[in-house]
Design a protein around this motif. Structure first.
Motif, PDB file in Angstrom:
ATOM      1  N   ARG A  16       0.833  -1.204   0.000  1.00  0.00           N
ATOM      2  CA  ARG A  16       0.000   0.000   0.000  1.00  0.00           C
ATOM      3  C   ARG A  16       0.863   1.248   0.000  1.00  0.00           C
ATOM      4  O   ARG A  16       1.924   1.265   0.624  1.00  0.00           O
ATOM      5  N   PRO A  17       0.420   2.317  -0.653  1.00  0.00           N
ATOM      6  CA  PRO A  17       1.168   3.587  -0.595  1.00  0.00           C
ATOM      7  C   PRO A  17       1.230   4.095   0.846  1.00  0.00           C
ATOM      8  O   PRO A  17       0.346   3.821   1.660  1.00  0.00           O
ATOM      9  N   PHE A  18       2.285   4.825   1.154  1.00  0.00           N
ATOM     10  CA  PHE A  18       2.493   5.346   2.504  1.00  0.00           C
ATOM     11  C   PHE A  18       3.027   6.770   2.415  1.00  0.00           C
ATOM     12  O   PHE A  18       3.819   7.083   1.528  1.00  0.00           O
ATOM     13  N   GLN A  19       2.593   7.630   3.324  1.00  0.00           N
ATOM     14  CA  GLN A  19       3.100   9.003   3.440  1.00  0.00           C
ATOM     15  C   GLN A  19       3.444   9.259   4.898  1.00  0.00           C
ATOM     16  O   GLN A  19       2.716   8.830   5.796  1.00  0.00           O
ATOM     17  N   VAL A  20       4.538   9.968   5.131  1.00  0.00           N
ATOM     18  CA  VAL A  20       4.919  10.371   6.485  1.00  0.00           C
ATOM     19  C   VAL A  20       4.072  11.583   6.853  1.00  0.00           C
ATOM     20  O   VAL A  20       3.980  12.534   6.089  1.00  0.00           O
ATOM     21  N   ASN A  21       3.448  11.528   8.015  1.00  0.00           N
ATOM     22  CA  ASN A  21       2.632  12.636   8.489  1.00  0.00           C
ATOM     23  C   ASN A  21       2.731  12.662  10.012  1.00  0.00           C
ATOM     24  O   ASN A  21       1.936  12.047  10.707  1.00  0.00           O
TER      25      ASN A  21
END
Length: 101
Positions: A16-21
């Protein structure tokens, strides 16, 4: 419709795509913990045989707490294709960047 546990397990192992937040309060807490570090006594030797010199670690900690741009680092990571999946019950985070060579 109810998903089965096999379907749920398959969903976890899907890449799955992942973004740092990172929430700002996490950075605030990190800075607080860095600033409240209890430092050991200075090393008893003049070389690095006992590890990284205390002064070097203190300067690095000061940099992280006051000067390091955590949001810039977050933005640099988010400019790259990041993904997450589960392997043997552990979340595995990775970047997928092809070499220029």
């Amino acid at each position: 419709m109810t998903r089965t546990s096999a379907t749920q397990a398959a969903d976890k192992t899907t890449i799955r795509p992942f973004q740092v937040n990172v929430p700002e309060e996490e950075f605030t807490g990190l800075r607080r913990r860095i600033n409240s570090t209890r430092w050991p006594d200075r090393e008893t030797v003049t070389d690095e045989s006992q590890g990284v010199p205390l002064a070097t670690m203190q300067e690095l900690a000061r940099y992280w707490a006051t000067d390091y741009d955590w949001r810039k680092c977050e933005a640099r990571l988010n400019a790259l294709p990041q993904f997450i999946t589960e392997v043997d019950g552990l979340d595995i985070y990775f970047l997928y960047v092809r070499s220029k060579h």
